[in-house]
Write a protein that holds these residues in place. Structure first.
Motif, PDB file in Angstrom:
ATOM      1  N   THR A  68      40.783  33.974  42.500  1.00  0.00           N
ATOM      2  CA  THR A  68      41.223  35.036  41.392  1.00  0.00           C
ATOM      3  C   THR A  68      41.550  35.990  42.589  1.00  0.00           C
ATOM      4  O   THR A  68      41.987  36.891  42.117  1.00  0.00           O
ATOM      5  CB  THR A  68      39.786  35.312  40.976  1.00  0.00           C
ATOM      6  OG1 THR A  68      38.643  35.461  42.307  1.00  0.00           O
ATOM      7  CG2 THR A  68      39.523  34.898  39.748  1.00  0.00           C
ATOM      8  N   LEU A  69      41.358  36.026  44.259  1.00  0.00           N
ATOM      9  CA  LEU A  69      42.046  36.506  44.965  1.00  0.00           C
ATOM     10  C   LEU A  69      43.564  36.170  44.973  1.00  0.00           C
ATOM     11  O   LEU A  69      44.039  37.807  44.542  1.00  0.00           O
ATOM     12  CB  LEU A  69      42.083  35.574  46.336  1.00  0.00           C
ATOM     13  CG  LEU A  69      42.537  36.603  47.715  1.00  0.00           C
ATOM     14  CD1 LEU A  69      41.501  38.367  48.454  1.00  0.00           C
ATOM     15  CD2 LEU A  69      42.358  35.224  48.835  1.00  0.00           C
ATOM     16  N   ILE A  70      44.860  35.096  44.683  1.00  0.00           N
ATOM     17  CA  ILE A  70      45.831  34.833  44.095  1.00  0.00           C
ATOM     18  C   ILE A  70      45.956  36.133  42.877  1.00  0.00           C
ATOM     19  O   ILE A  70      46.451  36.648  42.833  1.00  0.00           O
ATOM     20  CB  ILE A  70      46.309  33.175  44.278  1.00  0.00           C
ATOM     21  CG1 ILE A  70      45.780  32.740  45.089  1.00  0.00           C
ATOM     22  CG2 ILE A  70      47.458  33.649  43.326  1.00  0.00           C
ATOM     23  CD1 ILE A  70      46.430  31.074  44.929  1.00  0.00           C
ATOM     24  N   LEU A  71      45.328  35.712  41.816  1.00  0.00           N
ATOM     25  CA  LEU A  71      45.745  35.808  40.441  1.00  0.00           C
ATOM     26  C   LEU A  71      45.146  37.582  40.587  1.00  0.00           C
ATOM     27  O   LEU A  71      46.008  39.102  40.032  1.00  0.00           O
ATOM     28  CB  LEU A  71      44.624  35.973  39.870  1.00  0.00           C
ATOM     29  CG  LEU A  71      44.484  33.736  39.151  1.00  0.00           C
ATOM     30  CD1 LEU A  71      43.687  33.748  38.278  1.00  0.00           C
ATOM     31  CD2 LEU A  71      46.188  34.067  38.310  1.00  0.00           C
ATOM     32  N   GLY A  72      43.741  38.457  41.087  1.00  0.00           N
ATOM     33  CA  GLY A  72      44.349  39.780  41.112  1.00  0.00           C
ATOM     34  C   GLY A  72      45.021  40.520  42.097  1.00  0.00           C
ATOM     35  O   GLY A  72      45.773  41.743  41.252  1.00  0.00           O
ATOM     36  N   ASP A  73      45.452  39.540  43.443  1.00  0.00           N
ATOM     37  CA  ASP A  73      46.978  40.133  43.980  1.00  0.00           C
ATOM     38  C   ASP A  73      48.266  40.507  42.828  1.00  0.00           C
ATOM     39  O   ASP A  73      49.352  41.240  42.935  1.00  0.00           O
ATOM     40  CB  ASP A  73      47.308  39.880  45.216  1.00  0.00           C
ATOM     41  CG  ASP A  73      46.311  39.923  46.349  1.00  0.00           C
ATOM     42  OD1 ASP A  73      45.586  40.563  46.055  1.00  0.00           O
ATOM     43  OD2 ASP A  73      46.285  39.216  47.452  1.00  0.00           O
ATOM     44  N   LEU A  74      48.520  39.377  42.263  1.00  0.00           N
ATOM     45  CA  LEU A  74      48.981  39.617  40.410  1.00  0.00           C
ATOM     46  C   LEU A  74      48.821  40.343  40.072  1.00  0.00           C
ATOM     47  O   LEU A  74      49.814  40.309  39.238  1.00  0.00           O
ATOM     48  CB  LEU A  74      49.496  38.006  40.571  1.00  0.00           C
ATOM     49  CG  LEU A  74      50.115  37.154  41.802  1.00  0.00           C
ATOM     50  CD1 LEU A  74      49.932  35.249  40.411  1.00  0.00           C
ATOM     51  CD2 LEU A  74      51.086  37.172  41.360  1.00  0.00           C
ATOM     52  N   GLY A  75      47.940  41.192  40.100  1.00  0.00           N
ATOM     53  CA  GLY A  75      47.756  42.393  39.247  1.00  0.00           C
ATOM     54  C   GLY A  75      46.851  42.245  38.086  1.00  0.00           C
ATOM     55  O   GLY A  75      46.195  43.038  37.638  1.00  0.00           O
ATOM     56  N   ALA A  76      45.665  40.752  37.707  1.00  0.00           N
ATOM     57  CA  ALA A  76      44.944  40.912  36.979  1.00  0.00           C
ATOM     58  C   ALA A  76      43.286  41.365  37.967  1.00  0.00           C
ATOM     59  O   ALA A  76      43.804  41.920  38.597  1.00  0.00           O
ATOM     60  CB  ALA A  76      44.449  39.281  37.034  1.00  0.00           C
ATOM     61  N   GLU A  77      42.558  42.024  36.252  1.00  0.00           N
ATOM     62  CA  GLU A  77      42.049  42.488  36.600  1.00  0.00           C
ATOM     63  C   GLU A  77      40.507  41.423  36.565  1.00  0.00           C
ATOM     64  O   GLU A  77      40.233  41.010  35.818  1.00  0.00           O
ATOM     65  CB  GLU A  77      41.204  43.517  35.524  1.00  0.00           C
ATOM     66  CG  GLU A  77      40.151  44.100  35.786  1.00  0.00           C
ATOM     67  CD  GLU A  77      39.463  44.490  34.608  1.00  0.00           C
ATOM     68  OE1 GLU A  77      38.508  45.185  34.471  1.00  0.00           O
ATOM     69  OE2 GLU A  77      40.186  44.509  33.419  1.00  0.00           O
ATOM     70  N   LEU A 108      53.042  41.885  46.973  1.00  0.00           N
ATOM     71  CA  LEU A 108      52.071  41.705  46.561  1.00  0.00           C
ATOM     72  C   LEU A 108      51.091  41.642  47.634  1.00  0.00           C
ATOM     73  O   LEU A 108      50.384  41.302  48.605  1.00  0.00           O
ATOM     74  CB  LEU A 108      51.743  40.749  45.851  1.00  0.00           C
ATOM     75  CG  LEU A 108      52.468  40.579  44.347  1.00  0.00           C
ATOM     76  CD1 LEU A 108      52.697  38.969  44.129  1.00  0.00           C
ATOM     77  CD2 LEU A 108      52.883  41.854  43.653  1.00  0.00           C
ATOM     78  N   GLY A 109      49.987  42.820  47.190  1.00  0.00           N
ATOM     79  CA  GLY A 109      48.297  42.489  48.409  1.00  0.00           C
ATOM     80  C   GLY A 109      47.598  43.715  47.388  1.00  0.00           C
ATOM     81  O   GLY A 109      47.641  43.832  46.186  1.00  0.00           O
ATOM     82  N   PRO A 110      46.272  43.762  47.788  1.00  0.00           N
ATOM     83  CA  PRO A 110      45.267  44.144  47.030  1.00  0.00           C
ATOM     84  C   PRO A 110      45.287  45.648  46.629  1.00  0.00           C
ATOM     85  O   PRO A 110      45.971  46.686  47.660  1.00  0.00           O
ATOM     86  CB  PRO A 110      43.995  43.832  48.766  1.00  0.00           C
ATOM     87  CG  PRO A 110      44.635  44.300  49.508  1.00  0.00           C
ATOM     88  CD  PRO A 110      46.406  43.480  49.698  1.00  0.00           C
ATOM     89  N   ARG A 111      44.690  45.693  45.884  1.00  0.00           N
ATOM     90  CA  ARG A 111      44.267  47.376  45.728  1.00  0.00           C
ATOM     91  C   ARG A 111      43.369  47.589  45.675  1.00  0.00           C
ATOM     92  O   ARG A 111      43.093  49.164  45.954  1.00  0.00           O
ATOM     93  CB  ARG A 111      45.006  47.177  44.288  1.00  0.00           C
ATOM     94  CG  ARG A 111      46.788  46.508  43.760  1.00  0.00           C
ATOM     95  CD  ARG A 111      47.240  46.793  42.511  1.00  0.00           C
ATOM     96  NE  ARG A 111      46.001  46.094  41.686  1.00  0.00           N
ATOM     97  CZ  ARG A 111      46.084  44.970  41.007  1.00  0.00           C
ATOM     98  NH1 ARG A 111      46.210  44.075  41.685  1.00  0.00           N
ATOM     99  NH2 ARG A 111      44.906  44.342  40.002  1.00  0.00           N
ATOM    100  N   ARG A 112      42.001  47.078  45.714  1.00  0.00           N
ATOM    101  CA  ARG A 112      41.100  47.921  46.429  1.00  0.00           C
ATOM    102  C   ARG A 112      40.384  47.388  47.640  1.00  0.00           C
ATOM    103  O   ARG A 112      40.613  45.861  47.977  1.00  0.00           O
ATOM    104  CB  ARG A 112      40.229  47.744  45.013  1.00  0.00           C
ATOM    105  CG  ARG A 112      39.863  46.654  44.143  1.00  0.00           C
ATOM    106  CD  ARG A 112      38.906  47.177  42.983  1.00  0.00           C
ATOM    107  NE  ARG A 112      39.294  47.413  42.131  1.00  0.00           N
ATOM    108  CZ  ARG A 112      38.615  48.271  41.410  1.00  0.00           C
ATOM    109  NH1 ARG A 112      37.293  48.705  41.864  1.00  0.00           N
ATOM    110  NH2 ARG A 112      39.181  48.436  39.895  1.00  0.00           N
ATOM    111  N   GLY A 113      39.295  47.919  47.512  1.00  0.00           N
ATOM    112  CA  GLY A 113      38.499  46.938  48.660  1.00  0.00           C
ATOM    113  C   GLY A 113      37.539  45.664  48.710  1.00  0.00           C
ATOM    114  O   GLY A 113      37.084  44.728  47.403  1.00  0.00           O
ATOM    115  N   VAL A 114      36.321  45.596  49.303  1.00  0.00           N
ATOM    116  CA  VAL A 114      35.753  44.375  49.180  1.00  0.00           C
ATOM    117  C   VAL A 114      34.446  44.837  47.947  1.00  0.00           C
ATOM    118  O   VAL A 114      33.816  45.761  48.853  1.00  0.00           O
ATOM    119  CB  VAL A 114      35.207  43.469  50.115  1.00  0.00           C
ATOM    120  CG1 VAL A 114      33.603  42.436  49.975  1.00  0.00           C
ATOM    121  CG2 VAL A 114      36.296  43.266  51.059  1.00  0.00           C
TER     122      VAL A 114
END
Length: 378
Positions: A29-38, A344-350
């Motif tokens: 999900t880290l990979i998918l989230g960086d690709l834009g998935a919620e 492509l990278g993180p858009r929010r924190g932990v």
């Protein structure tokens, strides 16, 4: 370079729910989230994902997601989870085979609620086979997969990289992408079975296929140009001349070994001990930085063996923006894909445990009230 805007990312508009804990599922999900998935991470009440006990591990794998807390054994909260799945595109679960079925959230049940759902199960050994119900973590799986090096009677070394976790997470993300692509034609997301053990065997495609045929893989380490050499400052150089005679010729030029320059790969294998000793004796006369600069100038594949703190300070790592700061100043490893020159990278924190529970539950109600029970078609 700046990261692409959320709306321009490949998986923008895709919602993924995860009940996979520890490493493989969160890495997927880290990979998918960086690709834009919620990504909505559903965690257990009280303590959440067990990896939260190791703050840095959890942070490395779970930035960019939303966390909600649900007790899947509670009737009311299990219905909330079912409603969430009905409004989502993919579900990733990491329980042992059969657990989701007993909870009432098996693949068939979820397909009935949302036929377009991509249902991905990540487990140690897969959904069938004699090892199906065996527990296992990375080290056990690497051992069974033949990936732990053995040196005579010496105790095998514990690998530094958790390949079973990383490979299963990568294949888990690939399963989601394949399921999303497949459903565009069939209308069905399908049930995807990702085995950590199988993922490791896939990484070992060449040696396993050769071994099954009774053949020797002919390890690269047998070529004197492929291996690690100690320099005079006790630093090590990792050289990777894989039977390539043109690289070998260049190496002999730098090392001033003209008598060995014309020795082809076949002869190098036959004389490997002698030649390795000769090459090693020359490299041992100067520090690693000296050789690293000369080898790089000559176009020889070689580099200094670095520690992780050294990797973090490496100028190429900095130039590629591999380590990206979050709003709180902490550094995370950026998604390795670059799209049209953009990182492509993180858009929010932990997320804190359950930080987004109220927010997500309100969204579920709002979508139900508006008649949007199923996820929108991307």
């Amino acid at each position: 370079m700046n990261a692409p805007t959320t709306s321009s990312l490949p998986l923008a508009g895709i919602r993924i729910v995860s009940v996979a804990e520890q490493f493989p599922g969160p890495y997927a999900t880290l990979i998918l989230g960086d690709l834009g998935a919620e990504v909505i991470q559903v965690e257990r009440p009280g303590y959440g994902d067990p990896s939260r006990a190791f703050e840095n591990l959890y942070a490395a794998l779970n930035r960019g997601k939303r966390s909600i807390v649900l007790d899947l054994k509670d009737p009311e909260q299990s219905q909330t989870f079912r409603d969430l799945i009905a409004q989502s595109d993919a579900l990733i679960e990491g329980f042992r085979p059969g657990v989701m079925d007993r909870l009432g959230f098996g693949a068939q049940d979820m397909a009935a609620a949302n036929p377009r759902l991509v249902y991905v199960s990540i487990s140690g050994f897969g959904q069938d086979g004699p090892y199906r119900d065996r527990p296992a973590h990375d080290l056990t799986l690497q051992g069974l997969a033949g990936l732990i090096p053995r040196d005579g009677d010496a105790t095998p070394t514990v690998p530094q990289l958790t390949l079973a976790d990383v490979s299963a997470g990568t294949f888990g993300a690939l399963a989601v992408l394949a399921g999303l692509a497949s459903r565009s034609g069939t209308g069905r997301g399908g049930r995807w079975d990702v085995s950590m053990f199988d993922s490791l065997l896939s990484l070992g495609t060449v040696p396993l296929a050769l071994g099954a045929a009774g053949l020797d893989a002919g390890g690269l380490g047998e070529d004197p140009g492929y291996g690690c050499y100690r320099a005079s400052d006790d630093r090590w150089l990792a050289m990777s001349i894989a039977f390539e005679d043109h690289f070998w010729h260049a190496l002999c030029g730098v090392l001033e070994l003209p008598d060995l320059a014309g020795v082809g790969s076949g002869e190098r294998l036959r004389r490997r001990e002698e030649i390795r000793a000769t090459v090693g004796s020359v490299i041992a006369t100067a520090p690693a930085g000296h050789w690293d600069a000369r080898f790089a100038a000559a176009g020889i594949p070689c580099g200094i063996v670095q520690s992780m703190p050294e990797v973090a300070r490496d100028p190429h790592v900095a130039a590629r923006d591999v380590l990206t700061p979050l709003d709180d100043g902490s550094l995370v490893v950026r998604q390795p894909l670059v799209v049209d020159g953009q990182r492509l990278g993180p858009r929010r924190g932990v997320p804190r445990l359950g930080e987004h529970t109220d927010e997500v539950l309100a969204e579920i109600v709002a979508r139900r009230m508006s008649g949007q029970d199923a996820p929108p078609t991307p």
